[in-house]
Write an enzyme that holds these catalytic residues in place. Sequence first.
Site, PDB file in Angstrom:
ATOM      1  N   LYS A  49       0.834  -1.206   0.000  1.00 26.32           N
ATOM      2  CA  LYS A  49       0.000   0.000   0.000  1.00 26.32           C
ATOM      3  C   LYS A  49       0.866   1.252   0.000  1.00 26.32           C
ATOM      4  CE  LYS A  49      -3.659   0.299   2.851  1.00 26.32           C
ATOM      5  NZ  LYS A  49      -4.916   0.787   2.210  1.00 26.32           N
ATOM      6  N   ARG A  70      -2.695   2.750   9.027  1.00 27.88           N
ATOM      7  CA  ARG A  70      -3.008   1.448   8.419  1.00 27.88           C
ATOM      8  C   ARG A  70      -1.745   0.620   8.235  1.00 27.88           C
ATOM      9  NH1 ARG A  70      -8.151   2.266   5.142  1.00 27.88           N
ATOM     10  NH2 ARG A  70      -8.329   4.523   4.981  1.00 27.88           N
ATOM     11  N   GLY A 112      -7.218  -7.878   5.574  1.00 26.69           N
ATOM     12  CA  GLY A 112      -7.977  -8.041   6.812  1.00 26.69           C
ATOM     13  C   GLY A 112      -7.222  -8.715   7.936  1.00 26.69           C
ATOM     14  N   MET A 114      -4.429  -7.634   9.500  1.00 26.51           N
ATOM     15  CA  MET A 114      -3.816  -6.766  10.500  1.00 26.51           C
ATOM     16  C   MET A 114      -4.717  -5.574  10.822  1.00 26.51           C
ATOM     17  SD  MET A 114       0.162  -7.134   9.419  1.00 26.51           S
ATOM     18  CE  MET A 114      -0.193  -6.704   7.725  1.00 26.51           C
ATOM     19  N   ARG A 149      -3.704  -0.868  -6.948  1.00 23.50           N
ATOM     20  CA  ARG A 149      -2.894  -2.075  -7.081  1.00 23.50           C
ATOM     21  C   ARG A 149      -3.321  -2.759  -8.367  1.00 23.50           C
ATOM     22  NH1 ARG A 149      -5.991  -4.827  -1.949  1.00 23.50           N
ATOM     23  NH2 ARG A 149      -8.033  -4.708  -2.913  1.00 23.50           N
ATOM     24  N   HIS A 173     -11.484 -45.073  -9.153  1.00 21.56           N
ATOM     25  CA  HIS A 173     -11.850 -45.442 -10.519  1.00 21.56           C
ATOM     26  C   HIS A 173     -12.685 -44.334 -11.161  1.00 21.56           C
ATOM     27  CE1 HIS A 173     -14.456 -47.445 -13.530  1.00 21.56           C
ATOM     28  NE2 HIS A 173     -13.329 -48.037 -13.855  1.00 21.56           N
ATOM     29  N   SER A 214       9.890 -41.926 -17.429  1.00 26.13           N
ATOM     30  CA  SER A 214       8.712 -41.105 -17.252  1.00 26.13           C
ATOM     31  C   SER A 214       8.357 -41.165 -15.768  1.00 26.13           C
ATOM     32  CB  SER A 214       7.572 -41.637 -18.108  1.00 26.13           C
ATOM     33  OG  SER A 214       6.429 -40.834 -17.913  1.00 26.13           O
ATOM     34  N   CYS A 258       4.465 -38.180 -16.228  1.00 30.11           N
ATOM     35  CA  CYS A 258       3.131 -38.536 -16.693  1.00 30.11           C
ATOM     36  C   CYS A 258       2.156 -38.676 -15.532  1.00 30.11           C
ATOM     37  CB  CYS A 258       3.161 -39.799 -17.541  1.00 30.11           C
ATOM     38  SG  CYS A 258       3.663 -41.250 -16.613  1.00 30.11           S
ATOM     39  N   TYR A 260       9.790 -33.075 -20.784  1.00 33.96           N
ATOM     40  CA  TYR A 260       8.381 -32.825 -21.060  1.00 33.96           C
ATOM     41  C   TYR A 260       7.516 -33.168 -19.858  1.00 33.96           C
ATOM     42  CZ  TYR A 260       7.777 -37.886 -21.679  1.00 33.96           C
ATOM     43  OH  TYR A 260       7.727 -39.231 -21.460  1.00 33.96           O
TER      44      TYR A 260
END
Lengths: 889, 889
Positions: A28, A97, A106, A108, A341, A457, A772, A839, A859
């Site tokens: 802030k 603040r 919220g 603090m 922000r 399943h 894999s 995988c 990959y």
Amino acid sequence: MTMSKTKTKYVYDFEEGNAQMKYVLGGKGSNLAEMTVIGLPVPPGFTITTEACNIYSASNQFPPGLENEIDSHLAELEKKMGKKLGDGSDPLLVSVRSGAPFSMPGMMDTVLNLGLNDDSVKGLIKQTGDERFSYDSYRRFIQMFGKVVLRIEGQLFEDAITELKKNKGVKLDTELSAPDLLELVSTFKAIVKKETGKDFPTQPREQLRFSIIAVFSSWNNKRAQDYRKLYKISDSLGTAVNVQTMVFGNKGDTSATGVCFTRNPATGENEIYGDYLTNAQGEDVVAGIRITKPLTDLDNEMPEAYVRLTDAMTILEKHYRDMCDIEFTIEQGKLWMLQTRVGKRTAAAALKIAVDMEKEGLIDKKTAVMRVEPAQLDQLLHPRFDPDARVDVLAKGLNASPGAAVGKAIFDADKAEELGQAGEKVILTRWETTPDDLHGMIAAQGILTSHGGKTSHAAVVARGMGKPCVTGVEALDIDMANRTFNVGNTKVKEGDIISIDGTAGIVVLGEVDLVPPTPTEDFNTVLSWADEYRRLKVRTNADTPEDAAKAREFGAEGIGLARTEHMFLGDRLPIVRKMILADNEDDRNEALNNLLDVQREDFVGIFKAMDSLPVTIRLLDPPLHEFLPNLTDLMVDITRSEFTGVSEEEINEKKKMLHAVEMQHEANPMLGLRGCRLGIMIPELYKMQVRAIVEAACRCKKEGIDPVVEIMIPLVSIVTELQVLREETEQVIHDVLAEQGTDLDYLIGTMIELPRAAVTSDEIAEYADFFSYGTNDLTQTTFGFSRDDIEGKFLARYLDRKILPFNPFETIDPGVAKVLKISVDLGRKAKPKIKLGVCGEHGGDPESVKVFHEAGLDYVSCSPYRVPLARLAAAQSTIAEEVEVSDNR
Amino acid sequence: MTMSKTKTKYVYDFEEGNAQMKYVLGGKGSNLAEMTVIGLPVPPGFTITTEACNIYSASNQFPPGLENEIDSHLAELEKKMGKKLGDGSDPLLVSVRSGAPFSMPGMMDTVLNLGLNDDSVKGLIKQTGDERFSYDSYRRFIQMFGKVVLRIEGQLFEDAITELKKNKGVKLDTELSAPDLLELVSTFKAIVKKETGKDFPTQPREQLRFSIIAVFSSWNNKRAQDYRKLYKISDSLGTAVNVQTMVFGNKGDTSATGVCFTRNPATGENEIYGDYLTNAQGEDVVAGIRITKPLTDLDNEMPEAYVRLTDAMTILEKHYRDMCDIEFTIEQGKLWMLQTRVGKRTAAAALKIAVDMEKEGLIDKKTAVMRVEPAQLDQLLHPRFDPDARVDVLAKGLNASPGAAVGKAIFDADKAEELGQAGEKVILTRWETTPDDLHGMIAAQGILTSHGGKTSHAAVVARGMGKPCVTGVEALDIDMANRTFNVGNTKVKEGDIISIDGTAGIVVLGEVDLVPPTPTEDFNTVLSWADEYRRLKVRTNADTPEDAAKAREFGAEGIGLARTEHMFLGDRLPIVRKMILADNEDDRNEALNNLLDVQREDFVGIFKAMDSLPVTIRLLDPPLHEFLPNLTDLMVDITRSEFTGVSEEEINEKKKMLHAVEMQHEANPMLGLRGCRLGIMIPELYKMQVRAIVEAACRCKKEGIDPVVEIMIPLVSIVTELQVLREETEQVIHDVLAEQGTDLDYLIGTMIELPRAAVTSDEIAEYADFFSYGTNDLTQTTFGFSRDDIEGKFLARYLDRKILPFNPFETIDPGVAKVLKISVDLGRKAKPKIKLGVCGEHGGDPESVKVFHEAGLDYVSCSPYRVPLARLAAAQSTIAEEVEVSDNR
């Protein structure tokens, strides 16, 4: 001995900071400073640094010099404003603040209207001409200060208000008059005196000191600590404290307060988007008590302020090069910027804003790619509950497969199929599903089970099909005899309409409106940019030509996992059972030959769909009893049969099956006779599969298709398993190619899904062309967690108690990642060019993709609907790495 | 360019070698050399080195110079013997034998009587005056050479002999006359010609060359390769080849051949021990065709040779400082030593020989300790089948708990208890056992089950009790209805006597004589010496005061694992079930309070038995359903009840139990809600246990006992589990000590039995005073093997196919050891003084003890009866390490 000391600066005027200083001034504070510096109208003030907070936390006292700094900055502020804190004729009021480096909404504490006392409230009345407003501000200040700073039980103040209203015979706070509120001020002061033994501090400078201490201390309140643990925010950051001149949007009809976004956060459209209230305070907008007006109305109501605001919005967006979320107040016609922000947005908006801003030249492509949360994309790929629909949740379960569906609750697969084929929409609702239910799952819009986890399943099959699924709904009590289910006191009959949301794990009674998936042009644009940057390839887990084609549409670059067990279900199940039950070689071979024929067709279909892209086919993995009836059910059935006049012949048939089931029964099937162990015990099975693969590939080649074959041997724990099976596999390949008179390039690799395989990956690499990582099983064995069991039983408690920070079956756990990394290092050391992929389901989780990128894999592979997420996450990992490298340069 | 070459020596006369050269000359060759050098009568000869073999294996040709070396050594041999190879009047005959650095009995090839041809056989006749002997020697040579060197199918020669005998109308080879044998020589030569297309080589030098090549090649035959793989002998060692003058024990009544040991290998007594045959060949002694005579008879028969032999025995034993096994031949009154090596012996003999030799000053204590195989000690600690008893094995199963027992086969625990209490001996014979069978197991002599592995309930409980147990006897088909069991066609009625050998995993119908355990004075002497050297401490796994006391007798230095679940069985089971079934807090607390009372007594007993020694108590580990009935049984029972007029009330009671069982049911209980997960989910349970432990310790202290308390939290996978539970544990300890007004030293530690715990041991060490490696579970999860499932299903096949070199649940697997070592390193790095032990069953396996010693653990813990093995193995590990260090110096 004296130490030379560098004087540390603990307080910054807004003019002295900027947006880059968020670790010093908090989010802030740094944004207030940035806005101030670029000339936007910010109520003046100053920020006390996080470092001051940290010193206070450690020593329980202000760092030396802080008091003096505050004094001088306050004096400067008073000078700038031409007002003085506590002044009896024109008092300065400030807010105090918190503002940490990362948003902790919220968590603090905040004190508003600071500077009021019996004297200065008169000055406020003089300035505003509004007694009621002034006393109300005063009593609010005492109340907030009492609660936050003096730690007085807040209920005491509330009770006093309630009593006063009762005495005055009114119902709403707003009905209290100025004298009433003045009375309340006295009452509140009395409460303070009673509870603390001291008078309410009237000295504003003292009020300020105490408030700053309160904000510092709130950094370490339990709430804030828990929040930081959850979001992995370091405890050592501390919070900054912003002391800022109060402005009021409730000073009559030329005052207003509102919130706006520089673009539409729902759609991404570049348009004015915001709400405001005339003559109101910020809380009123957020609380939603009064109906807000669209920001465009402000053009008529306060045209000058409107122009200033829209100018400010333009400036901010250009400055931040992103869509901004702004809080503003207009005090008697003058615009004040209270906060800004980067704004939150939907997936669709994120995509559109990224693409538009790139076109507008505000950001480059890489930045555009970084601007979209991969996990958000999921919203765009499945139907979902209309966000505007009002939804009464009947029960909650596990979000096993994303998307939403509506249909009749149907309790068995046959009936589901029957209705489904008749064009009805059904939700197959079961205790849990088995391979026998497959036809019902195909016919259903979605699947709902009372048992089972996220790899049950039902869950696995549903995800493969891209159908919504909610599992493990413990509250769901199915009464098959009466064909109803109960949730608590609610009874639902078979055929009643229900809605499920598999993304959230929710069941709703009745029909919820659905909205269809909405992948847009922007979606494709951002993903194509992502593809330009990512190093990780993205493949898919697909077992059918349809899934393969769908995944290819989504950009999959091959199949990383084709599970052959799903090809053993449905109408193949009787053949599979025949193979398992065979008590002589002829019967078994006949069954295997039948399977060979159907498997060959399966693979032909997949190779065609994936023409010229690699297809990794995993040989059979699950224990054989998964293809047989359940032991308990069968025993009960036989017991019952003995009393119900079933023929002896039929009973004997059942007993024969029972014998087979008992032979295959295991205490811990996860750790039993499955994976390559099947291949060792029943060599004909794997040989049949390899033959089917290679024959299919040969057929495709003859038809001009380019099959890229990768055969994967699962569940290896010892190199000798792979060695033996590789030899047998190569023999079959050699035989088939000789028969077919052709040749074929192929790879043979293994899954690394057991810790022993990981720590001996150097040995295993000798016989593997690729690894894999089966991160599901690797997570199960590394943790010693059976996913089916823990997700229903104790995962929730573990997450609640923060014993686990997240579900390790969704996002890769650091311990499991460590085991994976051991394997990567050993494997690459032994065979530098070995191909490495993932995988497990983690392959589609953005956080995990980052880990896999960092581990140096080649990959990831995931279900078709997660391919876009993975592509984006992979690109972000690469870009983030580049940024880090350049940061470190 | 020419290379300068060091001339390598490939051939050593026996005079040139010694016993230290076994890697060069092989075991046989180096011992022949040693005997030659110390002046014993060894038939002269020479040895071709293993290096020559290796070069031949690699290049398929003799190394340069080898032929010349052989020529010159042969010439020297001929000169020494005054005979010539192939000489027509007095031929030299030689044997060509393999001899690898490590004994590989029967794996490689041998050629005897080399040097015979049509010419030299006449010389042999001239020298021996024995035509039959000479032609028999000749045909044997052709046969052996044909088979071994020329690779002709051996059956062809056997067929020719059979045909000749048929033609001559005789039955035995010995009935064939000299002319018959001469005929056979021709026939054999014809076979050689037919099969190889060449004449049988008559040139002795050529015969020798081919034979050497055959021996070299036999190093790589399949049999030898498999043997080496099995016994982990390196393929690169190669075999030496011994060429030695033939001597004959079958040259009439002044010739003999025999085998002897320098001490009695069965008892260890220092006495003459051996057998011989007059006028016979070495094979005849080994084959056992003729009845041998005790060596003492030789004193009368050939007194001079006898004196020479006993002298040689004394010399050899003094020289080798160990009991030697000797092969000798007396040729016409002259003694020849043909082989010697260190002799195999029983456990009792090993102990006695070690102790006696130390007393005699032949060896020191360390050497004595190294002379006893730890695994052999097991023989001395359990009753066993009389080794002289004739045993017909009815069925085989798993050797689940060592020792042997005889008794009536009884099929249920109640009946077993009833008979047992009546003084009868029974073998409890079950499908598998459950906690409900405990009283029957206590009453039984031994336990036999058709299902379950080596960690089945039956196995674990039996080992704890030190009772013999055979599990997983798949052939055992129990018919409860008729109270019989079948093995194949054999039917056994309940009450029939059976015998089981839990050391071998054998079931026998009828009574087998047993011999009692025979720990001797020597046993204690060697173990006390072992204790002087070992670094590893040895503790025991014990759950009762009786086991603890027994283990202390065996030298246990504390309890490394007291499993509390065994304290939840027997008469406590109803309370435990009450706790699990409780549907309100009061009922649960009442049950917990009852458990508290009995647990406290359990711990008091154990602390007393282990006064002043550490006791590691593991909080409850197994899943709760282990304390409930089996799901399938219960479902069948309920189904049956519905048809058999059982009252609705009773059925409802069963259904209530069913509900509880279903709630606790898990797909993979090994990986489910157990261990510390129970502690997290049901905090009251662990708190009760901790309270019981600490209250018991306080009571003991007041009675002057010194309890050394170590509380162990099982199955931790994440540091947060331990952190939370340690906090809760310490709170309870604090509370109890405050109540009791006393203090207590204690440790809190954890088991490391999951890979994730291993790879994050640095984090976990922060909250652990000790780690105890649960190598059973660690093996299960590292491999992904469920022990119960794999031992029955595929372990045998894995061992057969050499996919696993040994059962990883008996001897620690190298991959699992790697995971353990990762943990040790991380744990010690984070907390250098952390105490590290093993409490898996591997703690009692000598091979594994060595691995744990090398990994740097502080102690191992094993079942009481394995404590002596572990003490000895630990000492040997230390001594072996010292030897290695000094070898490397």
